[in-house]
Design a protein around this motif. Sequence first.
Motif, PDB file in Angstrom:
ATOM      1  N   GLU A  77      -2.042 -17.246  36.621  1.00  0.00           N
ATOM      2  CA  GLU A  77      -1.814 -16.779  35.350  1.00  0.00           C
ATOM      3  C   GLU A  77      -0.451 -16.221  35.435  1.00  0.00           C
ATOM      4  N   LEU A  78       0.291 -15.821  34.060  1.00  0.00           N
ATOM      5  CA  LEU A  78       1.300 -15.376  33.980  1.00  0.00           C
ATOM      6  C   LEU A  78       1.760 -14.100  34.859  1.00  0.00           C
ATOM      7  N   GLN A  82       4.543 -13.332  37.867  1.00  0.00           N
ATOM      8  CA  GLN A  82       5.539 -12.116  37.751  1.00  0.00           C
ATOM      9  C   GLN A  82       5.327 -11.235  39.124  1.00  0.00           C
ATOM     10  N   GLU A 120      11.240 -13.571  32.214  1.00  0.00           N
ATOM     11  CA  GLU A 120       9.979 -13.623  32.453  1.00  0.00           C
ATOM     12  C   GLU A 120       9.496 -15.240  31.987  1.00  0.00           C
ATOM     13  N   LEU A 121       8.401 -15.604  32.749  1.00  0.00           N
ATOM     14  CA  LEU A 121       8.068 -17.022  32.755  1.00  0.00           C
ATOM     15  C   LEU A 121       7.802 -17.671  31.330  1.00  0.00           C
ATOM     16  N   LEU A 122       7.463 -16.735  30.352  1.00  0.00           N
ATOM     17  CA  LEU A 122       7.261 -17.452  29.110  1.00  0.00           C
ATOM     18  C   LEU A 122       8.725 -17.764  28.330  1.00  0.00           C
ATOM     19  N   ASP A 159      -2.278 -18.447  30.519  1.00  0.00           N
ATOM     20  CA  ASP A 159      -1.851 -17.375  29.556  1.00  0.00           C
ATOM     21  C   ASP A 159      -3.059 -16.552  29.002  1.00  0.00           C
TER      22      ASP A 159
END
Length: 392
Positions: A77-78, A82, A120-122, A159
């Motif tokens: 997951e995100l 991170q 950030e990945l998003l 997510d």
Amino acid sequence: MAMVEWFEFQVPGKVICSEHCVDSVGAELDKVGGTRALLVTDEGVQKVGIDGAVREGMDSGGAEIVATFDKVPPNSELKVVQACYDAAKAAAADSIISVGGGSVIDTAKGTAILMAEGGELLDHESAVFTPSSPMPPHVAVPTTAGTGSEATFIAVIADHEQMIKLIFQGPALSPTVAMLDPVMTRTLPPHLTASTGMDALSHCVEALHTEMNEPICDGLAFYGIRLVNRNILAAFNDGADLDARKYMLIAAYLGGVAFTNTFVGAIHAMAHSLGGRFGVPHGIAIAILLPYGMEFNLRYVDEGVPAKYRLMAEALELDIAGDDDETAARKAIDHIRKLGGELGLPSKLSEVGVPEDGIEAATEDSMVDGCMFNNPGEPEFEEIEELFRQAY
Ligand SMILES: [Fe+2]
């Protein structure tokens, strides 16, 4: 079947395949310019100690492992990506070695995005990820023969806030080097050998009939199906059968190269929603949905699906002489269903913790998953909901 009018095909990075090929991981990292590597893995890999072979293999070159991130869960997951990036940054890593299954390799890909881009990945979710600065070298060592992530331009990251799986994609995400070492899959337990192997098979099956299917990927998928069919039971029954393990790794790689070019379809869209919403492991969701999804897709005669499943029946070495396409296709589907049973896999979603009142929400998620748009035809909401119920 109609010949495709236009297609493009991209190859992933270098692949090396042999027993004990990870002995040269350090030399391979040198060749692609890595000097300070972050090792990305999970606790399961650490527990059985197979990362040790990779650590020893670093002696073959001048690079060193400067940090290890082993907190990758089954569905990454995100926040995990991170944290992995934070570990890379703290250790001033310039490259990545991933040792694990699809979740580990995808986490490494997400980390590579952040090492190149920051933020950030998003921020980097787009139709095609195009890096603005060079990506760090990434050597992937799969410990399962399933996702094909070592071959793909795709990273699937959950997510948890939105309860969906995000798909990051672009050729820059392909690992620089994939090392297919059957010794690294020898300790994979039978139930994971089974579910991940069915995932590999599903990539080949869906690659055969997606909207973007083309002849090069047909060839890759055909041989991938044959190799899974010839080797999955042997690998399941005797994990130490290194020939079977090696051919399963090759099959997973073939499936990965195929579907990263053709993408996958409704079966994966539905499996993503079951993973994102109910935490069903990807291979399990796929193993359950695959025969139902194939039966569903048989309706797309004009799109050539029965003819493609005939090709699949040939790859499975079934006796289809004199059969029409649909009969041959149904033999292929029956064979897949029987194979799932022989591998001890569940055959219904009700067996794996999916609540019946969650089907509508899962259908909603599936309908907006990018893979759905690549399925033959244009499945309607009600059709996918019914398909979930059949598989329930
Ligand atoms: Fe998959």
